[in-house]
Structures are given as C-alpha cells and as structure tokens.
Scaffold this motif. Structure first.
Motif, short mmCIF file in Angstrom:
data_model
loop_
_atom_site.label_atom_id
_atom_site.label_comp_id
_atom_site.label_asym_id
_atom_site.label_seq_id
_atom_site.Cartn_x
_atom_site.Cartn_y
_atom_site.Cartn_z
N PHE A 198 0.83 -1.21 0.00
CA PHE A 198 0.00 0.00 0.00
C PHE A 198 0.86 1.26 0.00
O PHE A 198 0.45 2.29 -0.56
CB PHE A 198 -0.97 -0.01 1.18
N ALA A 199 2.04 1.20 0.59
CA ALA A 199 2.95 2.34 0.51
C ALA A 199 3.42 2.56 -0.92
O ALA A 199 3.62 3.70 -1.36
CB ALA A 199 4.15 2.12 1.44
N ASN A 216 0.68 4.35 -3.08
CA ASN A 216 0.16 5.60 -2.52
C ASN A 216 0.14 6.68 -3.61
O ASN A 216 1.20 7.06 -4.12
CB ASN A 216 1.04 6.05 -1.36
N TRP A 247 -0.23 9.86 -3.52
CA TRP A 247 0.53 11.06 -3.17
C TRP A 247 2.02 10.85 -3.44
O TRP A 247 2.70 11.73 -3.98
CB TRP A 247 0.31 11.42 -1.70
N THR A 248 2.52 9.69 -3.06
CA THR A 248 3.93 9.38 -3.30
C THR A 248 4.21 9.26 -4.79
O THR A 248 5.22 9.77 -5.29
CB THR A 248 4.33 8.07 -2.59
N GLN A 274 11.13 1.60 1.27
CA GLN A 274 9.85 2.25 1.05
C GLN A 274 9.83 2.93 -0.32
O GLN A 274 10.68 3.77 -0.60
CB GLN A 274 9.58 3.29 2.15
#
Length: 205
Positions: A80-81, A84, A86-87, A151
C-alpha cells in the motif's frame, strides 16, 4: 534485475486471461519457449550458489527466522505504501541516489487521467481480455518491490508508471469521446497541465 526475475513469471501467469480452446496451442508454445529461456539462468543460479537472487534476499524482509504473519504484515504495508497516489504523483522516492527529490514518478495530471482510465475499463471494458490482463499487470507490478525493505523503491517499481501511462489511453478516450463540455474542459486542463509541468521540470532539471 532480481525484481524483473520475479515480475516476469507473474506476467507469464497473466497470459491465462487469454486462454481458450483456439488459443491453447499458442499459449502452450509461449510457455514452452519461456521455460526454455529460463534454463540458462536456472543452471547458472544453481551452479553459483543462488547468485542471481542474492541481492533480492539481501534486500528482503523474508528470512527463515521471520514468522509468516509478520511477512504478511510487512507485505501489505509495503504494497500500500508503493501504490500511494501522493507518493507516486508528488513526492516520489526519498532517495536522491535513485530519484530526483520532491518529484513524483508520474505527473499528477497523468495519474488522474490514468485513474479515470482504470474506472472506465472497470465499468465498460472489464470483459475485454486484453484489459483484464492489463488490470492484472497493474495489480501485480508492485508485488516484487513490496517484498523488499525499502519504502517506495522507484527503480524496482519502474513497471508501475509504464502501466499507468497505458491506462491514460482509455481515460483520454472517455474524456474526448463525449459532447459533455465538462469532459472536454477536463481533458483540455489535463493537456495544458502536462505541457506546463513538463516544461517546468525540463527547465528545472
């Protein structure tokens, strides 16, 4: 790369979306050729102590000592990271060695158009086998990178922006193939934004 060696079998598995009695011989041929092409790598890997996957295991949180529930939690968290929005569109990877800081991997207007394309495909083209395969590819693209400790590792997620750009096509078709003024205005704004942001980034970087 070790990530590509994990992603390729997932894509090969996705070819099952095209299976039918008529296509079965062709699919079996593709799988046969793919299996043969893997033999040199498998032989090399077995003769050199797993060298081809050494870096992946070095970067992964999966170890013989790690409990399965912890592996599952880590995978879900990293997956999920890695998706994302936004990322993807704004910050990008926080590692200047691999990625320009404070810049996303996909321009925000492009991501919005891609998301519109995904919705369009799910609503109108979900029975089309090609788009079923593309949706599957989009879902599994972050999987190999999500098995590592980093990440949002942009280089290992390189397939994700490529696939997102593919979904810009149905998004653009949906916005342009209409007499509704708001869709036409939305498409115009996206195009102008892409040109403007592209120009800014070109001059800045």
């Amino acid at each position: 790369s070790s990530i590509g060696r994990l992603f390729a079998p997932l894509l090969a598995l996705g070819l099952l979306f095209f299976i039918s009695r008529k296509r079965l011989p062709a699919l079996l041929t593709i799988y046969g050729v793919y299996a043969i092409s893997l033999l040199p790598a498998l032989i090399y890997n077995s003769q050199h102590g797993g060298a081809l996957m050494f870096r992946f295991w070095l970067l992964s949180y999966i170890t013989p000592q790690t409990p399965l529930p912890e592996i599952v939690r880590n995978f879900i968290s990293h997956y999920f990271a890695n998706i994302n929005p936004w990322t993807i569109a704004v910050t990008g990877e926080n590692n200047v060695r691999d990625h320009v800081g404070s810049v996303g991997s996909v321009l925000l207007p492009a991501l919005l158009l891609s998301m519109a394309g995904i919705v369009y495909v799910l609503r109108y083209l979900r029975s089309n086998r090609w788009w079923q395969f593309m949706l599957y590819a989009l879902v599994v693209a972050p999987v190999p990178a999500s098995l590592t400790t980093t990440q949002f590792p942009q280089i290992r997620l390189i397939a994700l922006p490529v696939l997102l750009h593919v979904f810009m096509v149905p998004g653009a078709i949906w916005l342009m193939d209409s007499r509704q003024k708001w869709r036409q205005m939305a498409m115009t704004m996206i195009v102008v934004s892409l040109i403007g942001l592209g120009t800014i980034y070109r001059l800045q970087f």
